[in-house]
Design a protein around this motif. Structure first.
Motif, PDB file in Angstrom:
ATOM      1  N   THR A  33      -0.768  -6.050  11.211  1.00  0.00           N
ATOM      2  CA  THR A  33      -0.607  -7.423  10.724  1.00  0.00           C
ATOM      3  C   THR A  33       0.291  -8.165  11.712  1.00  0.00           C
TER       4      THR A  33
ATOM      5  N   ASN B  79       4.143 -10.550   0.934  1.00  0.00           N
ATOM      6  CA  ASN B  79       5.467 -10.040   1.281  1.00  0.00           C
ATOM      7  C   ASN B  79       5.645  -9.831   2.778  1.00  0.00           C
ATOM      8  N   ILE B  80       4.626 -10.167   3.555  1.00  0.00           N
ATOM      9  CA  ILE B  80       4.686  -9.968   5.002  1.00  0.00           C
ATOM     10  C   ILE B  80       4.833 -11.321   5.685  1.00  0.00           C
TER      11      ILE B  80
ATOM     12  N   HIS C  52      -1.980 -13.011  10.859  1.00  0.00           N
ATOM     13  CA  HIS C  52      -1.468 -13.422   9.542  1.00  0.00           C
ATOM     14  C   HIS C  52      -0.856 -14.816   9.629  1.00  0.00           C
TER      15      HIS C  52
ATOM     16  N   ILE D 258      -0.020  -2.535   1.455  1.00  0.00           N
ATOM     17  CA  ILE D 258       0.753  -3.749   1.701  1.00  0.00           C
ATOM     18  C   ILE D 258       0.388  -4.833   0.693  1.00  0.00           C
TER      19      ILE D 258
ATOM     20  N   VAL E 153      -0.038  -0.894   9.772  1.00  0.00           N
ATOM     21  CA  VAL E 153      -0.169  -0.676   8.329  1.00  0.00           C
ATOM     22  C   VAL E 153      -0.353   0.817   8.074  1.00  0.00           C
TER      23      VAL E 153
ATOM     24  N   GLU F  11      -6.314  -8.360   2.019  1.00  0.00           N
ATOM     25  CA  GLU F  11      -5.347  -7.346   1.600  1.00  0.00           C
ATOM     26  C   GLU F  11      -6.043  -6.066   1.170  1.00  0.00           C
TER      27      GLU F  11
END
Length: 292
Positions: A242, A19-20, A185, A15, A11, A227
């Protein structure tokens, strides 16, 4: 098998977790991934011996994630080839009475690795800006002088706490600790599947708690707090990574590769040279032993 790059997971800018991806295709089957993991963890084990002999750096590995993200098995599989004298795993749970009598970072500070060693934090000091942020009433248990009610646990409070965490990590980094922070994640659907497996497999039942379902209802709150925490505290000296965690073998391999590929960039970490007198008399020592 697809190659990976550290930059794909580090990162370096703000972020949005939505969207990851929570999955990553290595273009390999499970057996191939496990074989590659075995290879890289053996290299990590060798590097551990070198850093132990070198004795100038420590390594702190922080692992965070939602329930069932795979933290325990990650630690077991990635560090399997380490010499136990050079690594300590700390699993931080609800603070004890003694820990509550100190500031919230105290129990983490005393668990930091000595030079030449690795420490793995299974859940970390970030619980103090994650669980407590979702449940601000927990802060009252810290008995802080300026916090008399939940109303005092406001944005200014969290700003100060993030500043303290950043200062803590900067301090230990400047004194020789190499820091890795991994967020496993996991998708909400995969968490559901893993919770069901815990309930359906007798050997896994002990891992389940009704509290898991209560916390699951707060999924969006936790994602928002993760986040924010990641965005506020991913620094060059203490980066967040992540890690797509829906597939455990893939996640383990990615973490192991990031550790190894990062650590070998420290070109000054090498085994110490023998003392000149010992080096000059090696043949003599060998002959002495062989003549016994």
């Amino acid at each position: 098998m697809k190659d990976i790059k550290i930059e794909d997971f580090k990162v370096t800018e703000a972020i949005q977790l939505k969207n990851i991806a929570t999955a990553f295709d290595l273009k390999a089957d499970k057996k191939e991934i496990e074989d590659e993991l075995e290879d890289v963890r053996e290299k990590l084990g060798d590097f551990q011996n070198t850093i132990y002999a070198h004795g100038k750096y420590a390594v702190l590995v922080c692992i965070q994630g939602m329930d069932t993200a795979g933290k325990d098995s990650m630690i077991r599989e990635v560090f399997k080839d380490f010499n136990t004298r050079g690594i300590v795993v700390h699993s931080f749970k609800v603070p004890t009475e003694l820990e509550r009598d100190h500031d919230y970072l105290w129990r983490h500070y005393i668990a930091l690795p000595a030079r030449g060693k690795f420490s793995v934090f299974n859940r970390t000091h970030y619980e103090n800006v994650l669980v407590t942020r979702v449940h601000p009433s927990y802060i009252l248990g810290e008995n802080l002088p300026d916090v008399n009610s939940v109303d005092d646990v406001n944005e200014a409070f969290w700003d100060k706490r993030f500043e303290q965490i950043n200062n803590f990590e900067k301090h230990i980094a400047e004194n020789g600790t190499i820091i890795f922070k991994f967020f496993l994640h996991l998708s909400k659907d995969e968490q559901k599947n893993r919770l069901l497996r815990r309930l359906e497999k007798p050997s896994k039942n002990w891992k389940f708690s009704p509290g898991d379902l209560k916390e699951r209802k707060l999924w969006d709150n936790y994602q928002a707090c993760y986040e924010d925490a990641i965005n506020r505290t991913s620094k060059p000296h203490a980066p967040w990574f992540t890690i797509p965690a829906d597939d455990k073998p893939t996640a383990r391999y990615i973490v192991a590769r990031i550790l190894y590929d990062t650590l070998i960039q420290y070109k000054d970490i090498e085994e110490p040279e023998l003392d000149d007198d010992i080096l000059a008399n090696l043949d003599t020592y060998i002959k002495t032993l062989e003549s016994e």
